[in-house]
Design a protein around this motif. Structure first.
Motif, PDB file in Angstrom:
ATOM      1  N   ILE A   1       0.848  -1.181   0.000  1.00  0.00           N
ATOM      2  CA  ILE A   1       0.000   0.000   0.000  1.00  0.00           C
ATOM      3  C   ILE A   1       0.888   1.236   0.000  1.00  0.00           C
ATOM      4  CG2 ILE A   1      -1.777   1.300   1.229  1.00  0.00           C
ATOM      5  CD1 ILE A   1      -2.715  -1.324   2.445  1.00  0.00           C
ATOM      6  N   PHE A   2       0.594   2.104  -0.900  1.00  0.00           N
ATOM      7  CA  PHE A   2       1.328   3.356  -0.991  1.00  0.00           C
ATOM      8  C   PHE A   2       0.316   4.480  -0.821  1.00  0.00           C
ATOM      9  CE2 PHE A   2       2.678   6.874  -3.817  1.00  0.00           C
ATOM     10  CZ  PHE A   2       3.845   7.225  -3.144  1.00  0.00           C
ATOM     11  N   ARG A   3       0.620   5.429   0.043  1.00  0.00           N
ATOM     12  CA  ARG A   3      -0.327   6.514   0.265  1.00  0.00           C
ATOM     13  C   ARG A   3       0.399   7.843   0.365  1.00  0.00           C
ATOM     14  NH1 ARG A   3      -5.417   7.471   2.276  1.00  0.00           N
ATOM     15  NH2 ARG A   3      -5.811   5.240   2.365  1.00  0.00           N
ATOM     16  N   VAL A   4      -0.184   8.869  -0.234  1.00  0.00           N
ATOM     17  CA  VAL A   4       0.303  10.231  -0.095  1.00  0.00           C
ATOM     18  C   VAL A   4      -0.890  11.072   0.310  1.00  0.00           C
ATOM     19  CG1 VAL A   4       1.428  12.174  -1.208  1.00  0.00           C
ATOM     20  CG2 VAL A   4       1.923   9.881  -1.973  1.00  0.00           C
ATOM     21  N   GLY A   5      -0.695  11.926   1.272  1.00  0.00           N
ATOM     22  CA  GLY A   5      -1.793  12.800   1.665  1.00  0.00           C
ATOM     23  C   GLY A   5      -1.232  14.106   2.163  1.00  0.00           C
ATOM     24  N   GLY A   6      -2.062  15.111   2.195  1.00  0.00           N
ATOM     25  CA  GLY A   6      -1.574  16.370   2.716  1.00  0.00           C
ATOM     26  C   GLY A   6      -2.584  17.472   2.553  1.00  0.00           C
ATOM     27  N   SER A   7      -2.151  18.654   2.890  1.00  0.00           N
ATOM     28  CA  SER A   7      -3.046  19.794   2.767  1.00  0.00           C
ATOM     29  C   SER A   7      -2.227  21.057   2.558  1.00  0.00           C
ATOM     30  CB  SER A   7      -3.902  19.936   4.026  1.00  0.00           C
ATOM     31  OG  SER A   7      -3.067  20.207   5.129  1.00  0.00           O
ATOM     32  N   LYS A   8      -2.899  22.059   2.054  1.00  0.00           N
ATOM     33  CA  LYS A   8      -2.248  23.333   1.814  1.00  0.00           C
ATOM     34  C   LYS A   8      -3.288  24.428   2.043  1.00  0.00           C
ATOM     35  CE  LYS A   8       0.958  26.067  -0.099  1.00  0.00           C
ATOM     36  NZ  LYS A   8       2.284  26.249   0.497  1.00  0.00           N
ATOM     37  N   THR A   9      -2.876  25.445   2.769  1.00  0.00           N
ATOM     38  CA  THR A   9      -3.778  26.565   3.011  1.00  0.00           C
ATOM     39  C   THR A   9      -3.152  27.824   2.421  1.00  0.00           C
ATOM     40  OG1 THR A   9      -4.382  25.528   5.084  1.00  0.00           O
ATOM     41  CG2 THR A   9      -5.024  27.830   4.822  1.00  0.00           C
ATOM     42  N   ALA A  10      -3.964  28.603   1.716  1.00  0.00           N
ATOM     43  CA  ALA A  10      -3.490  29.868   1.187  1.00  0.00           C
ATOM     44  C   ALA A  10      -4.606  30.877   1.341  1.00  0.00           C
ATOM     45  CB  ALA A  10      -3.082  29.726  -0.274  1.00  0.00           C
ATOM     46  N   GLY A  11      -4.542  31.664   2.391  1.00  0.00           N
ATOM     47  CA  GLY A  11      -5.574  32.660   2.638  1.00  0.00           C
ATOM     48  C   GLY A  11      -6.923  31.986   2.839  1.00  0.00           C
ATOM     49  N   VAL A  12      -7.916  32.382   2.029  1.00  0.00           N
ATOM     50  CA  VAL A  12      -9.249  31.819   2.199  1.00  0.00           C
ATOM     51  C   VAL A  12      -9.384  30.448   1.546  1.00  0.00           C
ATOM     52  CG1 VAL A  12     -10.382  34.062   2.445  1.00  0.00           C
ATOM     53  CG2 VAL A  12     -10.105  33.050   0.155  1.00  0.00           C
ATOM     54  N   PHE A  13      -8.369  30.064   0.788  1.00  0.00           N
ATOM     55  CA  PHE A  13      -8.433  28.753   0.139  1.00  0.00           C
ATOM     56  C   PHE A  13      -7.652  27.712   0.928  1.00  0.00           C
ATOM     57  CE2 PHE A  13      -8.941  31.686  -3.435  1.00  0.00           C
ATOM     58  CZ  PHE A  13     -10.078  31.179  -4.023  1.00  0.00           C
ATOM     59  N   SER A  14      -8.180  26.537   0.914  1.00  0.00           N
ATOM     60  CA  SER A  14      -7.366  25.436   1.409  1.00  0.00           C
ATOM     61  C   SER A  14      -7.745  24.189   0.622  1.00  0.00           C
ATOM     62  CB  SER A  14      -7.574  25.217   2.913  1.00  0.00           C
ATOM     63  OG  SER A  14      -8.870  24.777   3.157  1.00  0.00           O
ATOM     64  N   ALA A  15      -6.842  23.268   0.614  1.00  0.00           N
ATOM     65  CA  ALA A  15      -7.113  22.030  -0.118  1.00  0.00           C
ATOM     66  C   ALA A  15      -6.452  20.891   0.621  1.00  0.00           C
ATOM     67  CB  ALA A  15      -6.557  22.131  -1.530  1.00  0.00           C
ATOM     68  N   ASN A  16      -7.065  19.755   0.557  1.00  0.00           N
ATOM     69  CA  ASN A  16      -6.371  18.574   1.068  1.00  0.00           C
ATOM     70  C   ASN A  16      -6.625  17.412   0.135  1.00  0.00           C
ATOM     71  OD1 ASN A  16      -8.754  17.107   2.094  1.00  0.00           O
ATOM     72  ND2 ASN A  16      -8.853  18.855   3.502  1.00  0.00           N
ATOM     73  N   TYR A  17      -5.773  16.421   0.227  1.00  0.00           N
ATOM     74  CA  TYR A  17      -5.855  15.332  -0.739  1.00  0.00           C
ATOM     75  C   TYR A  17      -5.284  14.072  -0.137  1.00  0.00           C
ATOM     76  CZ  TYR A  17      -0.883  16.224  -1.110  1.00  0.00           C
ATOM     77  OH  TYR A  17       0.432  16.383  -0.788  1.00  0.00           O
ATOM     78  N   SER A  18      -5.680  12.979  -0.683  1.00  0.00           N
ATOM     79  CA  SER A  18      -4.978  11.735  -0.384  1.00  0.00           C
ATOM     80  C   SER A  18      -5.114  10.822  -1.593  1.00  0.00           C
ATOM     81  CB  SER A  18      -5.534  11.062   0.877  1.00  0.00           C
ATOM     82  OG  SER A  18      -6.808  10.563   0.637  1.00  0.00           O
ATOM     83  N   VAL A  19      -4.065  10.102  -1.852  1.00  0.00           N
ATOM     84  CA  VAL A  19      -4.060   9.169  -2.974  1.00  0.00           C
ATOM     85  C   VAL A  19      -3.475   7.875  -2.450  1.00  0.00           C
ATOM     86  CG1 VAL A  19      -3.148   8.679  -5.275  1.00  0.00           C
ATOM     87  CG2 VAL A  19      -3.678  11.032  -4.643  1.00  0.00           C
ATOM     88  N   SER A  20      -4.124   6.793  -2.760  1.00  0.00           N
ATOM     89  CA  SER A  20      -3.514   5.543  -2.317  1.00  0.00           C
ATOM     90  C   SER A  20      -3.621   4.491  -3.399  1.00  0.00           C
ATOM     91  CB  SER A  20      -4.159   5.042  -1.031  1.00  0.00           C
ATOM     92  OG  SER A  20      -5.417   4.515  -1.308  1.00  0.00           O
TER      93      SER A  20
END
Lengths: 1068, 514
Positions: free
Chosen positions: A356-375
Motif C-alpha cells: 500500500i502506498f499513500r500520499v496525503g496532505g493539505s495546503k492553506t493559502a488565505g481563504v483557500f485550502s485544499a487537502n488530498y490523499s491518494v492511495s
C-alpha cells in the motif's frame, strides 16, 4: 456584586500580556484551543501553531481547553510566556472530537446519537494486517467476525446486528469524507489516524438510500506541522494452528471393503483406504497403499501419529514493513507512507502480498485550502484449493506418515501413482498443482477544496475516484496415471491374526481408473472485473452565532455517485496442452461478461442548533435521485432528528461532588433506506431490477437459446426503510476517571426487499418484492476507566457490552420462511442426496438468520426415539429450527497497564446466544476420523438418551436396545444424515489481543542524535479461545462468507490459528 | 402539498444538477433496461430451450434426487429396483409418499410452460407465426397432460402468468383435459393455416426440423393418448369417438417417426448429455453418472422379458459379472451387490452403441415413440374408435419397439416374438386383446415412458400381477395412485392447495381412474 466589581478593577490594574503555546503530548500544536482566565468573561483561542496571547496577572488561573484534549488549569506566576502541554488521555467525556456525516466535526456532547472513536494507537495494539481485526472487541454494538483464517482473511462487520434479510447489513465505510466502496482491508492500519463509529441509522441518515447500517468513518493521516519525522516499523508474525476438531486415535483404515453384513467384528485393515473404520491400532508393521510397479511396498507401524496433522499445517511467517514520512509548516502538511506485507498461511504453499502506498496532505493559502490523499493497493493471493486439501488432510488415517510424503516428484510413495490413498491424491500434489491466484489493483484518489470567504462560512468541493481492478486465475495441472495403476493389481494385506501378509488381486486404483487412459486434462479459468466509482460532493458549512445563547451550525450540500462494474470470465475444464491461456481450451469454454452501472444524486441538509453549549438539537434531511429505482420511487425523503442535553452544564451544581462530573442525555429518531438488496457486483450497483429478462442458456452447455428468467425482477421496487429510535445517557464519574455510556435502540425495517420464493405454478421461482418487515432492538453499554494515573504508573480498563435481538415480523404476507443461502447437502452413504439442509433461514416470528436442519425423531421428553427392533434412531423428515445464528450478547474488555516505559494491553471478548452448523463434522464422520465415531468403541450401543415406543403412544426409556451397528453401517450413513448432530452452541471467549510494549528511554536514544522515539513490542492474537464442550469442531466465529447467511462453517476453512508478533518501531 | 414539494424539489434538483454536474436528461434512467441481455427474443431462440427442458421433464431427473417423478414411475412400474449396496430409503420403499416426492417435475413444468407462452405472447400483436404458436400450444398440452396424470387438479388457467398472480388457483382436472383437447385442435388449425415458409421454425425445431405435418401428427397422437385415458370414465364411450371422427392411422405418428428431441445433445459437458444418459448413463469421462449404481434392474421386468424370450432384456439391462441378466425385487433387503444385479440401460459401456436403451450421450430424447403411437392406435382400433386393423397396428408397435432398442432385423424378430404361444405376446391367440396390447405397451415403455405405463395400470389394471414392494413394514396393497402436491406449492400457494382437500397418494384418484 460590589466586591466583584472592585476585584475586577483591581485586577485590570495589574494585567499584562502573557504569550504562550499550546501543544499536545506529542508536541503537536493544538490549534483553536481556548484559553480563558478563570473567573473572567471572554478569552482567546490559539492560532494554527498553537500560539496565543492573553491578558492576565500573577496569580490568575488560566483555563485551557480544546476539543479532543482535556482541560488544563495553570496558575500564572511572574513569567510572560508559558508553554502548555495538553494531555490527550485526559480527554473529558463530551469533549472528544467526533467526525460525523459528511466530515462535520463536533464535540461529542453535541451529538444526539451513539458514537465511538478508536484511535490509531488502539488499532495497532497487536499489529493487525486488517483494520477490522484491530477494531474487534473495542466498541459496543460493533461486531466483527473473521470468516476464516485464510490468507488476508475476510471479515464481516455489522453495527447493531442485522436488519435486512437479504440486503447488505454491513456499515457504510467513509474514508476522508467520501464513501469508500472498497474493502476495509485495502487500507493500511498504520495510515489511519482514527476510526469513528457512528452506530445507528440516525447518524447515517445524511447518506440517504444506503444509510441504514451505520457508518465507519476512517480518517487517514495527513501530516503534522513541525519537524519532519520518519517512522519505520517492522513486524514479524508467526501464525500457527490453535486447535483441530476432536479426532479419534484408536482405529485405522477400512471403508467397507471386503463387504460383510456385520461390521462389529471387523478385523480387516485396508491399506489403501481413506476411511478409518478398521481395526484398532496395534503397533505392528502394516503395508500402506498398494505395492508399486517395481514391487516395493511401504510398511508403516500401525499406530497413531498424533501430531501429523498439526505438522502438516506448519507455522507460517508474515512480515510487515511500514515506512512513513510526515512534515508540515505553517500552511501545509504532508504525509507519505509505504507498507509491504508478505504473508504466508498455515496452509503450506499459500502466500500473499499486499503493498500500500499513500500520499496525503493539505495546503492553506488565505481563504483557500485544499487537502488530498491518494492511495494505491496491490494485493496478491496465491492459494491452493483449501477445501480439497483440508478435507484430505483431516481425513487421513492416523497411522499415515503424511508429512513424510511431501516430495511427490521424487518419493515413489508420494507420486500420483504411488500415494497410498485409492480415492484422493496426495494433498502435497494438490498444493503444488492447483492454484487460485487473485490480484487486486486498487487506486483511490480523494481531493477536497475549501473556500472560507468569511469566518462563518466554508464552501467545500470533494471529488473521490476509485478504481478497483480484480483479476482471478485458476490453474490446475494435468493428472495422469500409469497403466500399472489403471489396471487390476495385487494388494498386500496384513492377516487379521497378525500371522503375516496376504496378497489379493483387486481392481485398479480408484483415482487412476476414474481418470482413464488419457488422464485428467489441465484446466484453466480466469476472470477479471473492474469497478470504477466516482463520488463528488459540494457542500457549504455555516457556523454562526445567532445571539448570546444561540448558535447554529449547518451544512447544505449535494452529492453525486457513479458506480460502474465490468466483469468477464472465461475458462474451461480442459486444456489441449497445459499452457494456461484460454486460447488452449479444448471444447466449448465457459464464458461470461456483464456490465452494470448505477447513479445517485442526493441533496442534503444538516443543522445543529446550540443553546448555551448545553442543549443541542440536530436534524438532517436527504433525498436521492437513485437510478436503481423507477421514476416514481426515486424521491424518498430520509431524515434524522436528534437532541442532546448536557445536564451537567445546564445544572452545574449537580457536579458539586466527587462522584458526578459529567452527564448528558440524548434522543434520536430517524428514517433511512437500504437498497443494497438490489446489488449485483457491488453493494451499490443495480442488478436486481434486471432479473426478469430472458437469459441465454448457461455458457458452456448446449446453446439452446433463451429461457425466461424464473427469478422475477420488479420495476416498482422501493428501498427498504428503517425507522430507528434511540435514547442514550453519558456519564462522567469521579472526575471523569470513569465514563459510562448507555444506549437503547429499536429499529423497524419495512418494505424489506426479498427474493420471495413463489409457487412455481406461477411460472417463477422467486420474485423481488418489498415484502419483509423486521425489528431489531438492543442495548449498548460502554464503560471506560482511567483509574490510576501517576507519572510512572497508569491503569485503566474499558468494558463494552451489547445485547441485541432481531425478529422477522413478516415475509410476503403469510409466508413462513425464506432461505438465505443454498443448502449444504448431507448424503447417505454413497447414496443420492437426501436434501439435508444446514441452512440459514429467515423464519417468521423468529430471530434471523436461524439455522435449520433435520433432527432425530424425538419423544415428547426430547429423547431420541429408536426402533424397538433395530435399536436405531431415525431422522425426522421435517426441518427444525435449532437456533439463531447471530449472537445475542457480546462483551468486550480492554485493559491497559503502563509502568514507566512498559505498557501491557489486552483485549478479550465474549459472544453468545447463538448456534452454528459445523459442516466439517459430516466429513469427519464419513471417514470415521472424528472422536464421536469412536465414542462407543465401534460396537453396537444403546443410543444415549433414547426411548422407544410402548405401542400405545407412550415411550419407554431405552437401556437395552442397541443400534444394529456401531461402525461402518452406522456413523457414515444414519448418524451423518442428521444435520442436528453438527449443530453446537456458537458461544466463545477469546483473548483477542495481548501486547507488551517497551518504549526505549529518550536518554538512551539521545546518544544516537537522530532517533527520537523507538519502541519494541510483543503481541499475540487469539492466544486463548474457550468454547463449550459441545463444539468439537472449529472456531464458531467463522462463517462461509461475508453474507447474511451466517451460522455455518464449511469444510473449506483451515483450522483456527493463533498469531504471535514482534514489532520494532523507530521514529527519526 | 406533497405533489408541490416534489415538483419544487425536482426544479431545485435539476438546477443543481445542471450547474454542478452537467447532468443531462436521462442521466438517472440508465437502469431501465438491462445492458447485458435482450428484453425480448424471437421464438426461434426460445423454442430450442423449451424443447430441451420438455425432454428433460419427460425423461430425466430435473433437479436431481432419487424421488423425482420419472424415477418413481420406473420403480413403481416394476422396471427398476433399488440397489442393495445402499442404505435404503424406507419412505421410497414403503410408498410413504411425501410432498418431497417428484417435486422437481412440477417445478420444472411450469417455468417451461412460461417459456412456451412467451412464444405465443410474441405473436400476440401483428406478427404472424402460426407454426411457432401451434408448436407452443402442442408442447404446453404435452406438459399439462402429464401434470394432470400425476396430480389430478392443478393450476392451469392462472398458471405461468409472468408474475401477475403468485397464487394461481387450481383447475378441475377434467376441465383441463377438455380444454387441452380443444387446444390441440386449435394448434392443428393454426399450423394448417400458416401462411408460408416465412415462419417455419426450421432448425429451431429440434424434433422435426420444421416439418409441420409431423407436428400435426404429434398433436393428433397426443390427443388420441389423452382420449384413451378416458376409456373408463362414464361419458368416455360417447366423448372419445366424438373427438375422433374420421380418424385414420395415417393421422398419427407412424413407424420410424419417433417424436424425439435431438441435435443438440453431445458428450462435451454433463449438461449437454441426453437427459436419460445424464441420469443413469455415464459422465463425459465415462465413469458412472449419478443414479447409475443406485437403481438396478427389477426382477419383475427381468423375469417378464426372460420368460418371453424377449431380445430386449439385454437392451434394457446390462449383464451381471456372471454374464446373466438378473433383477432384484423392489424393496428387497437381501444382501445383493451391484456386481450380481443387472444395471440399467443395456450393454452400453459408455462408448456409442448401436443398440440398447443407452446408446450414446447424443442420442435423441423420445417424447412419443412410434411404438407408443402404434400401441395407442391398436387400442383405439380394437375399441373401434378409429379405422385400421388392431392386429397390424399391434405387430407394428412391437416391431417399432424392437427397432428403437436396436434389435437386429426388428420386423422379423418381432414376428418371431409375437408368434410365441402366450397371451403376453400373441395378439392373435390372446383371449383379452386389450390386455395383450397394454402388456406389450408396458414392455416397450420401460424407462421410455414409464408415466404412460402407470397411466395404463391406473386405468386398466395391467400388468395385473405388478408386484408391490417387499420392504418390511410396507402396508400398501397396491402401488400409489398419484403424487402429492410438492412442498413448494404447500409453502407458497397453500390456500389454493388447501382447497383441494385431503389427498392420499394411495387412495385419491386421477379423475379418469375407474
Amino acid at each position: 456584586m460590589v466586591m466583584a466589581v472592585s476585584f475586577c478593577a483591581a485586577s485590570i490594574a495589574q494585567m499584562r500580556p502573557i504569550t504562550g503555546k499550546v501543544v499536545d503530548k506529542e508536541g503537536k500544536p493544538v490549534s483553536g484551543a481556548s484559553i480563558a482566565v478563570k473567573g473572567h468573561q471572554g478569552g482567546t483561542a490559539a492560532n494554527a501553531d498553537g500560539d496565543f496571547t492573553i491578558n492576565a496577572k500573577t496569580g490568575d488561573v488560566l483555563v485551557i481547553s480544546s476539543i479532543g484534549h482535556g482541560l488544563k488549569q495553570i496558575k500564572i506566576g511572574s513569567q510572560s510566556s508559558i508553554s502548555i502541554v495538553l494531555d490527550n488521555a485526559d480527554a473529558v467525556i463530551g469533549e472528544v472530537v467526533v467526525t460525523t456525516g459528511f466530515g462535520v466535526q463536533k464535540q461529542a456532547k453535541e451529538v444526539g446519537y451513539s458514537t465511538a472513536t478508536v484511535q490509531s494507537k488502539e488499532l495497532l495494539v497487536a499489529r493487525p494486517i486488517s483494520v477490522a481485526n484491530g477494531l474487534t472487541g473495542k466498541v459496543s454494538g460493533l461486531q466483527i467476525s473473521t470468516t476464516n483464517n485464510g490468507l488476508f482473511a475476510p471479515t464481516r462487520i455489522t453495527l447493531r446486528g442485522n436488519r435486512s434479510l437479504t440486503g447488505n447489513n454491513q456499515p457504510l465505510l467513509v474514508v476522508d469524507g467520501a464513501i469508500f466502496y472498497n474493502d476495509i482491508s485495502t487500507i493500511s492500519p498504520e495510515d489511519i489516524s482514527d476510526v469513528t463509529v457512528l452506530k445507528g441509522a440516525s447518524a447515517a441518515a445524511i447518506y440517504g438510500s444506503d444509510a441504514s447500517n451505520g457508518v465507519l468513518i476512517v480518517t487517514t493521516k495527513k501530516g503534522v506541522r513541525g519537524k519532519a519525522t520518519i517512522n519505520f516499523s517492522t513486524t514479524a508474525q508467526i501464525e500457527s494452528v490453535a486447535y483441530l476438531p476432536d479426532l479419534q486415535y484408536e482405529y485405522g483404515s477400512n471403508g467397507g471393503e471386503k463387504t460383510v453384513s456385520d461390521f462389529n467384528d471387523l478385523s480387516t485393515y485396508i491399506p489403501y483406504e481413506n476411511q478409518s473404520y478398521g481395526p484398532k491400532f496395534n503397533g505392528k508393521l502394516v503395508p500402506l497403499g498398494r505395492p508399486l510397479a517395481d514391487g516395493s511396498l511401504l510398511m508403516v507401524p500401525y499406530s497413531p501419529l498424533k501430531n501429523e496433522k498439526k505438522k502438516f499445517f506448519a507455522p507460517a511467517l508474515t512480515t510487515q514493513n511500514s515506512f512513513s514520512y510526515q512534515a508540515g509548516d505553517d500552511n501545509s502538511r504532508f504525509f507519505m507512507s509505504l507498507q509491504d506485507v508478505n504473508s504466508k498461511s498455515v496452509m503450506p504453499g499459500d502466500f500473499g502480498r499486499r503493498d500500500i502506498f499513500r500520499v496525503g496532505g493539505s495546503k492553506t493559502a488565505g481563504v483557500f485550502s485544499a487537502n488530498y490523499s491518494v492511495s494505491y493497493t496491490y494485493k496478491l493471493k496465491n492459494v491452493t484449493n483449501t477445501a480439497t486439501v483440508y478435507q484430505n488432510v483431516m481425513n487421513t488415517p492416523q497411522h499415515v506418515p503424511l508429512t513424510s510424503l511431501k516430495d511427490w516428484q521424487n518419493n515413489k510413495f508420494a507420486t500420483l501413482d504411488g500415494f497410498y490413498n485409492d480415492y484422493f491424491d496426495n494433498p502435497y500434489w494438490d498444493i503444488d498443482n492447483r492454484r487460485n491466484i487473485s490480484k487486486d489493483n486498487n487506486i483511490s484518489a480523494n481531493a477536497q477544496f475549501n473556500l472560507k470567504p468569511v469566518k462563518w462560512l466554508n464552501i467545500s468541493y470533494r471529488l473521490a475516484l476509485t478504481n478497483l481492478g480484480d483479476r482471478y486465475e485458476y490453474k490446475a495441472s494435468p493428472q495422469t496415471y500409469s497403466a500399472y495403476s489403471r489396471s487390476d493389481a495385487h494388494v498386500v494385506y496384513s492377516k487379521p491374526d497378525g500371522s503375516g501378509l496376504d496378497t489379493v488381486l483387486e481392481s485398479a486404483k480408484y483415482v487412476a481408473a476414474a481418470a482413464g487412459a488419457n488422464g485428467i486434462a489441465a484446466s484453466y479459468y480466469s476472470s477479471s472485473s473492474n469497478n470504477f466509482l466516482l463520488t463528488s460532493d459540494l457542500s457549504a458549512t455555516f457556523d454562526h452565532k445567532l445571539s448570546r445563547d444561540f448558535s447554529i451550525k449547518a451544512v447544505l450540500g449535494t452529492s453525486y455517485d457513479d458506480n460502474k462494474l465490468d466483469a468477464t470470465f472465461t475458462g474451461a475444464t480442459a486444456l489441449a496442452v497445459p499452457v494456461y491461456n484460454v486460447n488452449n481450451v479444448s471444447g466449448i469454454p465457459l464464458k461470461g461478461s456483464g456490465n452494470v452501472e448505477a447513479r445517485k444524486f442526493g441533496i442534503f441538509g444538516d443543522a445543529t442548533l446550540d443553546f448555551k453549549s448545553y442543549a443541542y438539537v440536530h436534524g438532517s434531511y436527504r433525498t436521492d435521485i437513485d437510478s436503481r429505482f423507477s421514476k416514481d420511487n426515486r424521491l424518498i425523503p430520509y431524515y434524522d432528528v436528534d437532541a442532546s442535553f448536557v445536564v451537567s452544564d445546564a445544572f452545574k451544581s449537580i457536579t458539586d461532588n466527587n462522584i458526578l462530573s459529567f452527564a448528558k442525555i440524548r434522543v434520536a429518531h430517524s428514517l433511512t433506506g437500504n437498497a443494497s438488496a438490489l446489488a449485483g457486483g457491488s453493494a451499490y450497483i443495480a442488478d436486481g431490477a434486471y432479473k426478469t429478462s430472458a437469459t441465454y442458456l448457461p455458457s458452456g452447455v448446449t446453446n439452446g437459446g433463451y429461457a425466461q428468467n424464473t427469478n422475477l425482477g420488479n420495476p416498482n421496487i422501493k428501498p427498504e426503510q428503517v425507522v430507528e429510535n434511540e435514547v442514550g445517557i453519558e456519564l462522567g464519574l469521579f472526575k471523569n476517571k470513569v465514563n459510562l455510556t448507555a444506549s437503547i435502540y429499536k429499529q423497524d425495517l419495512t418494505d424489506g426487499i426479498v427474493d420471495a420464493s413463489t409457487a412455481t405454478s406461477a411460472g417463477s421461482n422467486t420474485a423481488l418484492l418489498n415484502a419483509a418487515n423486521t425489528t431489531n432492538k438492543g442495548i449498548e453499554l460502554d464503560l471506560k476507566t482511567n483509574l490510576i494515573k501517576t507519572k510512572d504508573f497508569s491503569w485503566g480498563y474499558n468494558i463494552n457490552y451489547t445485547h441485541s435481538q432481531n425478529k422477522v415480523v413478516s415475509i410476503n404476507g403469510d409466508l413462513q420462511s425464506l432461505a438465505l443461502s443454498g443448502s449444504i447437502s448431507l448424503q447417505d452413504q454413497y447414496g443420492p442426496t437426501v436434501n439435508q439442509n444446514g441452512n440459514a433461514f429467515g423464519e417468521k416470528g423468529q430471530a434471523f438468520p436461524v439455522i435449520e436442519t433435520r433432527d432425530w425423531v424425538r419423544d415428547p421428553m426430547g429423547r431420541v426415539v429408536v426402533d424397538p427392533v433395530t435399536g436405531n434412531p431415525s431422522r425426522d423428515p421435517n426441518l427444525k429450527v435449532f437456533g439463531q445464528a447471530s449472537p445475542t450478547d457480546i462483551l468486550g474488555m480492554t485493559t491497559s497497564f503502563a509502568y514507566k516505559a512498559f505498557t501491557l494491553t489486552a483485549t478479550a471478548d465474549y459472544r453468545g446466544g447463538n448456534k452454528i452448523f459445523n459442516s466439517i463434522g459430516q466429513y469427519l464422520d464419513f471417514t470415521g476420523i472424528s472422536a464421536v465415531t469412536a465414542s462407543q468403541g465401534r460396537q453396537r450401543f444403546v443410543f444415549p438418551n433414547s426411548s422407544y415406543s410402548d405401542g400405545n403412544g407412550g415411550y419407554i426409556a431405552n437401556t437395552s436396545k442397541t443400534t444394529d451397528d456401531g461402525n461402518f453401517n452406522f456413523w457414515p450413513g444414519l448418524y451423518r444424515s442428521v444435520g442436528g448432530n453438527y449443530i453446537s452452541s456458537a458461544a466463545f471467549w477469546k483473548l483477542r489481543e495481548i501486547s507488551l510494549s517497551y518504549e526505549i528511554p529518550k536518554k538512551v536514544l539521545s546518544f544516537t542524535k537522530i532517533i527520537q522515539r523507538a519502541s519494541f513490542s510483543l503481541s499475540g492474537r487469539n492466544l486463548v479461545t474457550l468454547r463449550p464442550k459441545s463444539n468439537v469442531w472449529t472456531d464458531p466465529e467463522f462463517s462461509e462468507g461475508t453474507g447474511n447467511d451466517i451460522g455455518r462453517t464449511s469444510e473449506n476453512q483451515t483450522p483456527p490459528t493463533k498469531i504471535y508478533s514482534a514489532t520494532l518501531s523507530v521514529t527519526l | 402539498m406533497y405533489k408541490n414539494s416534489k415538483s419544487l424539489f425536482l426544479v431545485a434538483a435539476t438546477i443543481l444538477l445542471l450547474t454542478t454536474y452537467g447532468c443531462k436528461k436521462g442521466t438517472f434512467d440508465i437502469n431501465d433496461t438491462n445492458p447485458n441481455v435482450p428484453s425480448t427474443v424471437a421464438p426461434s431462440l426460445i423454442l430450442p430451450s423449451a424443447l430441451l427442458s420438455t425432454a428433460t421433464i419427460a425423461y430425466g431427473n430435473p433437479g436431481g434426487g432419487s424421488q423425482t417423478g420419472n424415477d418413481l414411475f420406473n420403480i413403481y412400474m416394476g422396471y427398476w429396483a433399488v440397489s442393495g449396496d445402499y442404505i435404503p430409503s424406507a419412505a421410497l420403499l414403503t410408498y410413504n409418499i411425501t410432498s418431497d416426492f417428484g417435486g422437481s417435475i412440477w417445478e420444472s413444468a411450469y417455468p417451461t410452460i412460461q417459456n412456451l407462452k412467451a412464444i405465443n405472447t410474441y405473436y400476440a400483436g401483428s406478427k404472424v407465426g402460426n407454426n411457432y404458436a401451434g408448436i407452443s400450444l402442442i408442447l404446453q398440452a404435452y406438459l399439462m397432460e402429464r401434470m394432470v396424470n400425476i396430480y389430478n387438479n392443478v393450476p392451469y388457467t392462472q398458471a405461468a402468468n409472468s408474475g401477475t398472480n403468485f397464487f394461481p388457483a387450481y383447475d378441475d382436472a377434467k376441465t383441463i383435459y377438455t380444454s387441452l383437447i380443444s387446444q390441440l385442435d386449435s394448434s392443428v388449425t393454426l399450423i394448417n393455416s400458416a401462411t408460408a415458409a416465412t415462419d417455419n421454425p426450421g432448425s429451431a425445431d429440434l424434433v422435426y426440423g420444421g416439418k409441420m405435418s409431423s407436428w400435426v401428427a404429434f398433436a393428433k397422437t397426443l390427443k388420441l393418448k389423452m382420449l384413451l385415458h378416458l376409456t373408463q370414465t362414464s361419458d368416455g364411450a360417447t366423448y372419445i369417438p366424438a373427438h375422433l371422427t374420421g380418424a385414420v392411422p395415417s393421422d398419427f405418428i407412424g413407424a420410424g417417426a419417433d417424436a424425439a428431441v435431438s441435435g443438440l445433445y453431445n458428450n462435451g459437458a454433463a449438461a449437454n448429455q441426453n437427459p436419460l444418459w445424464q441420469e443413469i448413463g455415464y459422465t463425459t469421462t465415462l465413469s458412472d453418472n449419478g443414479n447409475k449404481a443406485y437403481f438396478r434392474a427389477c426382477s419383475y421386468a427381468v423375469n417378464f422379458y426372460l420368460a418371453n424370450n424377449d431380445p430386449r432384456a439385454s437392451l434394457f439391462y446390462t449383464v451381471n459379472t456372471s454374464g446373466a441378466i438378473k433383477g432384484r425385487a423392489f424393496g428387497s433387503t437381501k444382501l445383493e451387490h451391484n456386481a450380481d444385479i443387472s444395471g440399467l440401460g443395456g450393454n452400453a459401456t459408455g462408448n456409442p452403441q448401436t443398440s440398447g436403451l443407452l446408446q450414446s450421450a447424443a442420442q435423441p430424447a423420445v417424447l412419443i415413440s412410434a411404438s407408443e403411437s402404434l400401441f395407442l392406435q391398436a387400442e383405439a382400433a380394437q375399441r373401434g374408435y378409429i379405422t385400421g386393423t388392431a392386429a397390424t397396428l399391434y405387430q407394428s408397435a412391437v416391431a417399432e419397439s424392437f427397432r428403437l432398442l436396436g434389435v437386429s432385423s426388428p420386423t422379423s424378430a418381432a414376428a418371431t416374438y409375437t408368434a410365441q404361444n402366450s397371451d403376453a405376446v400373441n395378439f392373435t391367440t390372446s383371449a383379452d386383446k386389450i390386455k395383450t396390447i397394454i402388456t406389450q405397451k408396458w414392455a416397450a415403455n420401460n424407462t421410455i415412458d414409464p408415466l404412460e405405463s402407470w397411466n395404463d395400470w391406473r386405468r386398466l389394471g395391467y400388468p395385473s400381477d405388478l408386484p408391490i414392494s417387499i420392504y418390511p413394514g410396507t402396508t400398501a396393497t397396491h402401488i400409489p395412485y398419484r403424487l402429492l402436491y410438492p412442498t413448494s406449492e404447500n409453502n407458497y400457494n397453500k390456500d389454493n392447495v388447501a382447497k383441494q382437500g385431503t389427498i392420499n397418494a394411495l387412495t385419491s384418484k386421477i379423475f379418469w381412474m375407474p
